[in-house]
Each structure stands twice: as structure tokens, then as C-alpha cells.
Design a protein around this motif. Structure first.
Motif, short mmCIF file in Angstrom:
data_model
loop_
_atom_site.label_atom_id
_atom_site.label_comp_id
_atom_site.label_asym_id
_atom_site.label_seq_id
_atom_site.Cartn_x
_atom_site.Cartn_y
_atom_site.Cartn_z
N TYR A 146 55.48 99.29 -26.60
CA TYR A 146 54.15 98.66 -26.63
C TYR A 146 53.48 98.69 -25.26
O TYR A 146 52.27 98.93 -25.16
CB TYR A 146 54.29 97.22 -27.12
CG TYR A 146 52.97 96.52 -27.29
CD1 TYR A 146 52.07 96.93 -28.28
CD2 TYR A 146 52.62 95.45 -26.48
CE1 TYR A 146 50.85 96.28 -28.44
CE2 TYR A 146 51.42 94.80 -26.63
CZ TYR A 146 50.53 95.22 -27.61
OH TYR A 146 49.31 94.58 -27.76
N GLN A 147 54.26 98.45 -24.21
CA GLN A 147 53.69 98.36 -22.87
C GLN A 147 53.40 99.73 -22.26
O GLN A 147 52.50 99.87 -21.43
CB GLN A 147 54.65 97.59 -21.94
CG GLN A 147 54.71 96.10 -22.24
CD GLN A 147 53.44 95.37 -21.86
OE1 GLN A 147 52.49 95.31 -22.64
NE2 GLN A 147 53.39 94.83 -20.65
N GLN B 113 46.56 91.86 -30.11
CA GLN B 113 47.67 91.73 -29.16
C GLN B 113 48.60 90.57 -29.46
O GLN B 113 49.83 90.74 -29.41
CB GLN B 113 47.12 91.64 -27.74
CG GLN B 113 48.19 91.78 -26.67
CD GLN B 113 47.60 91.80 -25.27
OE1 GLN B 113 46.59 91.18 -24.99
NE2 GLN B 113 48.25 92.54 -24.38
N TRP C 168 52.75 90.91 -30.05
CA TRP C 168 53.81 90.20 -29.32
C TRP C 168 54.64 89.33 -30.27
O TRP C 168 55.83 89.11 -30.02
CB TRP C 168 53.21 89.36 -28.21
CG TRP C 168 52.82 90.17 -27.00
CD1 TRP C 168 51.56 90.44 -26.56
CD2 TRP C 168 53.72 90.84 -26.11
NE1 TRP C 168 51.60 91.24 -25.45
CE2 TRP C 168 52.92 91.50 -25.14
CE3 TRP C 168 55.10 90.95 -26.03
CZ2 TRP C 168 53.47 92.25 -24.12
CZ3 TRP C 168 55.65 91.70 -25.01
CH2 TRP C 168 54.84 92.34 -24.06
#
Length: 270
Positions: free
Chosen positions: A42-43, A95, A99
Motif C-alpha cells: 500500500y505504501q 484511505q 488501513w
């Protein structure tokens, strides 16, 4: 003799507790590895990072299953759930929800590991029913994640053969149903061969039809998962000694039909 039996029983109990404690430790580790892989994906949304993260994650899962001698159906559950979470994470744009998926992977994979190591082998009849229902819900999540991902591929990459995507989706849906039936019935998978083939054909046709509906991939995935769940549920009822008790299922079928039509009607305006 009685003293020896007591000592043996205590020794076996201590070994069992050590196995459970070890399983809890590895369960937590499995959850952290899953969260780490998803965080990296994801990052750092790059192809090389994706391939390395998923490759290492799957390698660790395969090695762990080989080392601890888990059953093949548990390996299937681990890998299928990892694909589901990667699929959902790739498609979710909000977002906070992304998470949440990453955070959810920790207890999710911890549970799957603990089920594979302990609960599927050491359980009471009452606890097994509870864990079995949780596993069923996890399989439902997997079907939703896989079907939503396949519908998204057909929308974003229209050059990919829809026949291929429908075949992959139907194969996964039939395999999941077989794995779920195997949890409920102490029989070989071959016993369900006819119903696995029947469900595969139904799933293929449903995916093919849903492909032409003007709905989003998550909505299409939800609709397919809903129909699949009902199909595999009634096939499972049919496989029991008592068969399907239609009188008891009237309210369930009527309420599901009404809710299903309502969802489709609302979905066309979203």
C-alpha cells in the motif's frame, strides 16, 4: 498403574499446552507478517515491491505449512485469504478503509493460523460449531474479494478474455464450496464431485450474466457472492440426511428474495 496413568496424563496435558502456547506465538507472527506485506504494497505501489512482498509472503506461508505439516485445505485458505486482502486493498480508494483492511489482516491471519494448528484438531463439539461458522464467513469474504477483483479486471482490462475470468471465478467458487462442505461432512472431496461440477456451471453462468450489468465491481461481487452463498448452502442442506426442509426455509427465501431485489434496485442509482 493408576499413578503412571496420572503422570502420563499430566505430561500429555503439558505438551498440549506448550503446543497451544507455541501456536499463539506463531499466530501473532503470521498476522504481523500479513500486515507488513500489505503495508509495503500500500505504501509503495510499485510492481517490484508488489512482487517481492507477495512472493515472500507466499513463500513463508508455504514453508510454514510444510514445516508444521498443515493440511492442504489450510494452505488453500491462507493463500486465498492473502489474495482477497491484496485485491481489496488494491481496489479501495478511501484511505481509512485501506488501513482498516491492513489492521484486520492481523487478527484474521492469526485466527487462520491458530485454526490450522490447533482448533481443527483439538476441539469440543460445541466450540467446533462456532469456529466452523467463522471459517464459513471467512470463505464468504474470500469469494467476495476474488469475484470483485475479477469483475474489476473485466472493467479495467477489457482485452482480457471474459471466458477466462468467468472460468477462474467459477473454479474458485466451486473449490471454496467443496472446502466448506468438507468441514461439515466427514467425507472425501470426491463424494461431492457431481455437486462441485454443478456449482461450477452455475457460477460460470452467473458471472457471465453479471458481466453485462451496468454495476460497479464491488456491487457485482456482492451480488455474485450472495447467490453463491445461497446455492452452496442449499446444496449442503440437500447433502444432509434430512435434506432440505422447505417449510422451514420459506421465510428465509422470501426475505432474501425481497432484500436481493431491493439491493439491485438501489444499486442501479449508485
Amino acid at each position: 498403574d493408576w499413578g503412571n496413568q496420572k503422570i502420563t496424563g499430566c505430561f500429555e496435558s503439558q505438551i498440549s499446552m506448550k503446543k497451544i502456547s507455541g501456536s499463539i506465538m506463531f499466530s501473532a507472527l503470521a498476522g504481523l507478517v500479513a500486515a507488513g506485506a500489505l503495508t509495503g504494497i500500500y505504501q509503495m505501489p510499485r510492481s517490484i515491491v508488489f512482487l517481492i512482498a507477495v512472493g515472500l509472503w507466499w513463500l513463508l506461508i508455504a514453508l510454514a505449512h510444510w514445516f508444521f505439516s498443515f493440511e492442504k485445505k489450510h494452505l488453500f485458505l491462507h493463500l486465498a485469504t492473502s489474495v482477497t486482502l491484496v485485491s481489496l486493498l488494491s481496489l479501495i480508494e478511501w484511505q481509512p478503509l485501506a488501513w482498516f483492511i491492513i489492521a484486520l489482516s492481523i487478527p484474521l491471519f492469526a485466527f487462520v493460523w491458530h485454526w490450522s494448528a490447533v482448533m481443527s484438531r483439538q476441539h469440543t463439539a460445541l466450540s467446533y460449531k462456532t469456529w466452523r461458522r467463522i471459517i464459513m464467513m471467512l470463505w464468504v469474504l474470500n469469494v467476495f474479494g476474488w469475484s470483485g477483483g475479477l469483475f474489476s479486471l473485466s472493467i479495467f482490462f477489457q482485452h482480457i478474455s471474459h471466458v477466462l475470468l468467468a472460468a477462474v471465478g467459477a473454479t474458485f467458487a466451486a473449490a471454496v464450496a467443496a472446502a466448506n462442505w468438507h468441514v461439515y461432512f466427514d467425507a472425501k472431496i470426491e463424494t461431492f464431485a457431481f455437486w462441485i461440477g454443478t456449482l461450477w456451471l452455475l457460477a460460470y453462468e452467473i458471472i457471465w450474466v453479471l458481466h453485462y450489468l451496468p454495476l460497479g465491481y464491488f456491487t457485482l461481487g456482492l451480488v455474485f457472492t450472495w447467490i453463491w452463498y445461497l446455492l452452496q448452502l442449499f446444496i449442503r442442506f440437500h447433502l444432509t440426511r434430512g435434506g432440505i426442509l422447505w417449510e422451514k426455509q420459506k421465510v428465509f427465501l422470501i426475505s432474501n428474495t425481497a432484500l436481493f431485489i431491493s439491493v439491485l434496485y438501489i444499486a442501479r442509482w449508485i
